[in-house]
Design a protein around this motif. Structure first.
Motif, PDB file in Angstrom:
ATOM      1  N   CYS A  89      -6.481   9.091   5.262  1.00 36.34           N
ATOM      2  CA  CYS A  89      -5.641   8.939   4.074  1.00 36.34           C
ATOM      3  C   CYS A  89      -6.363   8.164   2.977  1.00 36.34           C
ATOM      4  O   CYS A  89      -7.311   7.422   3.236  1.00 36.34           O
ATOM      5  CB  CYS A  89      -4.357   8.188   4.417  1.00 36.34           C
ATOM      6  N   LEU A  90      -5.867   8.325   1.761  1.00 32.56           N
ATOM      7  CA  LEU A  90      -6.240   7.485   0.635  1.00 32.56           C
ATOM      8  C   LEU A  90      -4.988   6.729   0.217  1.00 32.56           C
ATOM      9  O   LEU A  90      -3.963   7.343  -0.120  1.00 32.56           O
ATOM     10  CB  LEU A  90      -6.781   8.319  -0.525  1.00 32.56           C
ATOM     11  N   TYR A  91      -5.067   5.396   0.292  1.00 31.49           N
ATOM     12  CA  TYR A  91      -3.959   4.530  -0.099  1.00 31.49           C
ATOM     13  C   TYR A  91      -4.267   3.855  -1.426  1.00 31.49           C
ATOM     14  O   TYR A  91      -5.442   3.630  -1.771  1.00 31.49           O
ATOM     15  CB  TYR A  91      -3.713   3.448   0.955  1.00 31.49           C
ATOM     16  N   ILE A  92      -3.228   3.505  -2.148  1.00 24.76           N
ATOM     17  CA  ILE A  92      -3.368   2.683  -3.345  1.00 24.76           C
ATOM     18  C   ILE A  92      -2.756   1.324  -3.039  1.00 24.76           C
ATOM     19  O   ILE A  92      -1.582   1.224  -2.664  1.00 24.76           O
ATOM     20  CB  ILE A  92      -2.689   3.335  -4.555  1.00 24.76           C
ATOM     21  N   TYR A  93      -3.589   0.306  -3.161  1.00 26.42           N
ATOM     22  CA  TYR A  93      -3.151  -1.065  -2.906  1.00 26.42           C
ATOM     23  C   TYR A  93      -2.789  -1.734  -4.219  1.00 26.42           C
ATOM     24  O   TYR A  93      -3.578  -1.735  -5.174  1.00 26.42           O
ATOM     25  CB  TYR A  93      -4.267  -1.858  -2.213  1.00 26.42           C
ATOM     26  N   THR A  94      -1.585  -2.308  -4.277  1.00 29.24           N
ATOM     27  CA  THR A  94      -1.127  -3.080  -5.431  1.00 29.24           C
ATOM     28  C   THR A  94      -0.993  -4.532  -5.012  1.00 29.24           C
ATOM     29  O   THR A  94      -0.154  -4.851  -4.152  1.00 29.24           O
ATOM     30  CB  THR A  94       0.218  -2.563  -5.958  1.00 29.24           C
ATOM     31  N   PRO A  95      -1.816  -5.446  -5.544  1.00 30.67           N
ATOM     32  CA  PRO A  95      -1.723  -6.861  -5.150  1.00 30.67           C
ATOM     33  C   PRO A  95      -0.366  -7.439  -5.509  1.00 30.67           C
ATOM     34  O   PRO A  95       0.302  -6.994  -6.442  1.00 30.67           O
ATOM     35  CB  PRO A  95      -2.847  -7.527  -5.957  1.00 30.67           C
ATOM     36  N   ILE A 117       0.854  -1.182   0.000  1.00 31.65           N
ATOM     37  CA  ILE A 117       0.000   0.000   0.000  1.00 31.65           C
ATOM     38  C   ILE A 117       0.888   1.229   0.000  1.00 31.65           C
ATOM     39  O   ILE A 117       1.956   1.244   0.628  1.00 31.65           O
ATOM     40  CB  ILE A 117      -0.974   0.031   1.188  1.00 31.65           C
ATOM     41  N   GLU A 118       0.444   2.265  -0.722  1.00 31.93           N
ATOM     42  CA  GLU A 118       1.183   3.517  -0.806  1.00 31.93           C
ATOM     43  C   GLU A 118       0.208   4.664  -0.577  1.00 31.93           C
ATOM     44  O   GLU A 118      -0.865   4.711  -1.184  1.00 31.93           O
ATOM     45  CB  GLU A 118       1.837   3.666  -2.178  1.00 31.93           C
ATOM     46  N   ARG A 119       0.597   5.580   0.271  1.00 37.16           N
ATOM     47  CA  ARG A 119      -0.259   6.726   0.583  1.00 37.16           C
ATOM     48  C   ARG A 119      -0.242   7.705  -0.584  1.00 37.16           C
ATOM     49  O   ARG A 119       0.800   8.252  -0.946  1.00 37.16           O
ATOM     50  CB  ARG A 119       0.236   7.408   1.869  1.00 37.16           C
TER      51      ARG A 119
END
Length: 724
Positions: free
Chosen positions: A654-660, A39-41
């Motif tokens: 926060c809004l995170y972007i999850y990369t499987p 996950i990246e913020r």
């Protein structure tokens, strides 16, 4: 008027179990936090606000809402609004970004920050729009703003933007209609034309923006309440979910059978029974007064706030509003009072470009505190999450694709509730290590118009009918009559609506004759009293704050549906029922692989949040209290927070972007090493509580004299007690 603390802080509600939470008892749960992938913020929102309504347009622009920010933030971040990220395009080559740092200064905490580009607002509460209305504000049929009347509030009107669904009106996806939910009572959906210039800048057309709540088309079907998240349907329409928290008939883990066994509803009744009570949101205070040590949490009572304003919005004659004092006394509202069975549904805005679009409620999909629907590519299968304490996970399957029904009232299908079948494997284990196996229980089949006809039978019930439960004539002694009515309803039920006996008779026939063998008169039960019915037939009604649900556009078998669970506690971590995993107050994200028939049968944890006691070096960079989720075309997932903050060093969501992860393995680097910290079962067991009570009692009292907002509404409490 002062709004409630609950209203100022968010869209869903914490319960007594969490309110009573003792940090000394919350030992570390293994693998909390943990991530399968990374996950990246990408963004932090302004102080006091949630991140809601994520949507990526066909041209790669991220839109999201600024929901209930602190009034102390600098302009323009002190108003509810909706905006977009300018200068970053998702989906194009090189859309990578450097992860956003945490906000450490007052300046950073008071605004919306993004990792790449800038956040630009398209509209904010009270902006002047078409027909000289105010953005987000419902009005009465006579044209008066609803917030001009006395009455309890469910949020400041126009302050709580949630869902955004963009319906493109050109092939390039640079022009279209943005449908935005306003999570209030009465509820609202705003339709706003927006367009993108060649330089990537988006602009809004406020002159042609419409408060759909104020159209006769929406008012004629009962309006909406507490519009939360939603979905863009495969047939390219906006679906809005009504998060009707006041629907529970029974509180927390109780069932209707418990009431019959005990011979009284004391200790068990939920808010639904008190819907048509004068000043309904005061029922919790009344129950506490009447029953003392035997009082209980009336689940959903906080969401009765705003109900009397909803009555005025629909056209009921206002009471106690004519002498200039704007008092909200106990005088009952008569003709025109809302029918409870007309709210709590998925609303589809058919023909989105029409002036105005025609809304339709899918009553046949069941009634609940819907967070969101997720419609599958077959255009028949819909998964639905219901927010709050001890709620279910549901599925609806239409007999044929929904757009094939020229008249949406002809929509037919079957409603299901999920049951978790691997209780032994799940019991008292870390959520990161437990897949939840599901089977689907058929609740019933019906036609949309048929369900609507059942609903119509309750249209003429008002607050005067509630007072008929008393022996005393309310016109002679209103206060005595109200107490008598409250006690009668609490103990024996509200016979103005579906009765306990009808629910149990339905369940008996369901068991003996099957879901299609019940008497015609009882067929309404699972559609109008969905949660109570699911409980009686053994479905798993234990999910704690079941939030966003989404799959990528055009998802096929083999792809994934993602489900956010904002907290893993209460019904999910107690010693009862089908789910008994270890407690993780930071919540988690499950994913489910779509099978050949668009069924799902396994919920696999892919992101696990932190424990409530984890320190800043853990909590600062972990996904905390997931709310909305949105799956991009490339499989990455936008994860939005409605966070209780816990041990974080900063107060922002926060809004995170999850990369499987390609190899689908748990990322140990992102997991805290809690080996040897076994969770004590006794320490994780807490009394289940209402998701609502602490918020209602804390803040639903209005300052009628000053009309000033409570300072508490601008402060985001660090504890989960005041999170909604």
């Amino acid at each position: 008027m002062a709004t409630s603390v609950a209203a100022s802080l968010g869209a869903s509600v914490a319960g007594r179990a969490t309110a009573d939470h003792n940090e000394d008892d919350d030992e570390n749960t293994p693998l909390a936090p943990a991530v399968k992938g990374k996950i990246e913020r990408f963004a932090t929102t302004a102080f006091g606000a949630e991140v809601t309504g994520p949507f990526v347009t066909p041209t790669g622009t991220l839109i999201f809402s600024l929901q209930h920010p602190s009034r102390e933030n600098p302009d323009p971040f002190n108003k509810g609004g909706v905006g977009y990220v300018k200068g970053h395009t998702f989906g194009e080559d090189g859309d990578s970004f450097d992860e956003l740092t945490i906000p450490t200064t007052n300046e950073e905490q008071g605004r919306v920050r993004v990792a790449n580009g800038d956040y630009e607002l398209l509209a904010s509460e009270d902006d002047n729009i078409g027909d000289n209305e105010d953005y987000g504000i419902p009005i009465t049929p006579e044209g008066l703003r609803v917030d001009e009347f006395a009455g309890t509030r469910y949020f400041d009107l126009g302050f709580t933007q949630d869902m955004n669904q963009f319906v493109a009106t050109n092939d390039a996806g640079t022009e279209g209609l943005l449908f935005t939910n306003i999570e209030t009572s009465p509820g609202n959906v705003v339709r706003m034309p927006i367009s993108q210039d060649e330089d990537g800048t988006w602009s809004s057309d406020l002159e042609n923006t419409i408060n759909l709540s104020n159209t006769e088309e929406l008012r004629s079907i009962g309006g909406t309440r507490i519009n939360c998240y939603g979905d863009l349907s495969p047939w390219n329409t906006a679906l809005s979910a009504e998060e009707e928290y006041a629907h529970p008939r029974v509180s927390n883990t109780a069932t209707v059978s418990d009431i019959v066994e005990d011979g009284t509803g004391v200790g068990h009744r939920g808010a639904a029974h008190f819907w048509n009570r004068p000043n309904p949101s005061e029922i919790q205070e009344a129950i506490d007064d009447y029953y003392g040590d035997a009082a209980w949490e009336v689940q959903g009572a906080f969401a009765l706030s705003g109900l009397e304003l909803h009555a005025y919005y629909l056209g009921a004659d206002p009471v106690d509003q004519d002498d200039g004092s704007l008092e909200n006394t106990l005088t009952p509202i008569g003709e025109g009072y809302p029918n409870p069975y007309r709210t709590g549904y998925i609303v589809d805005f058919r023909e989105p470009e029409a002036e105005p679009p025609q809304p339709v409620k899918y009553h046949v999909m069941g009634r609940a505190a819907w967070e969101a629907p997720n419609v599958q590519t077959d255009q028949q299968t819909v998964y639905l999450t219901s927010d709050g304490v001890n709620k279910g996970l549901y599925k609806f399957v239409a007999d044929r694709p929904v757009p094939d029904y020229e008249d949406p009232m002809d929509l037919e299908g079957t409603l299901y509730a999920a049951k978790v079948t691997n209780q032994d494997a799940a019991a008292h284990n870390p959520p990161a290590e437990v897949n939840l196996e599901l089977e689907w229980i058929v609740l019933g089949s019906a036609r949309n118009g048929e369900v609507e006809s059942w609903i119509a039978e309750y249209d003429d019930i008002d607050q005067e009918d509630y007072l008929e439960h008393a022996e005393t004539d309310w016109e002679e002694d209103l206060e005595t009559a109200l107490e008598e009515a409250d006690r009668e309803v609490a103990e024996n039920g509200n016979d103005d609506y579906i009765s306990d006996e009808e629910i149990l008779e339905w369940a008996d026939q369901w068991e003996s004759e099957g879901p299609d063998g019940v008497d015609e008169e009882l067929s309404r039960v699972p559609f109008l009293e969905t949660r109570a019915a699911a409980k009686e037939v053994g479905a798993t009604v234990e999910f704690r704050k079941s939030e966003g649900i989404d799959s990528t556009e055009g998802a096929e078998p083999g792809d994934y549906i993602y489900v956010g669970i904002s907290e893993v506690n209460d019904g999910m971590s107690d010693h009862e029922g089908d789910v008994r995993v270890d407690r993780v107050d930071g919540g988690l994200v499950y994913r489910a692989e779509i099978e050949e028939d668009y069924n799902i049968s396994t919920l696999e944890p892919v992101i696990v949040g932190p424990d409530g006691t984890d320190p800043a070096d853990v909590a600062d960079d972990a996904l905390l209290n997931i709310d909305n989720v949105w799956v991009m075309d490339d499989g990455r997932v936008l994860c939005c927070e409605d966070a209780a903050q816990f041990g974080r060093s900063y107060p922002n969501d926060c809004l995170y972007i999850y990369t499987p992860d390609e190899d689908d393995e748990l990322n140990e680097d992102d997991a805290q090493d809690h080996e040897g910290d076994e969770t004590d079962d006794e320490d994780t067991e807490e009394e289940t509580g209402d998701e609502d009570r602490s918020n209602d009692s804390a803040g639903n009292e209005e300052d009628e004299e000053t009309g000033e907002e409570s300072r508490a509404d601008d402060e985001k409490d660090d504890s989960i007690t005041n999170r909604i």
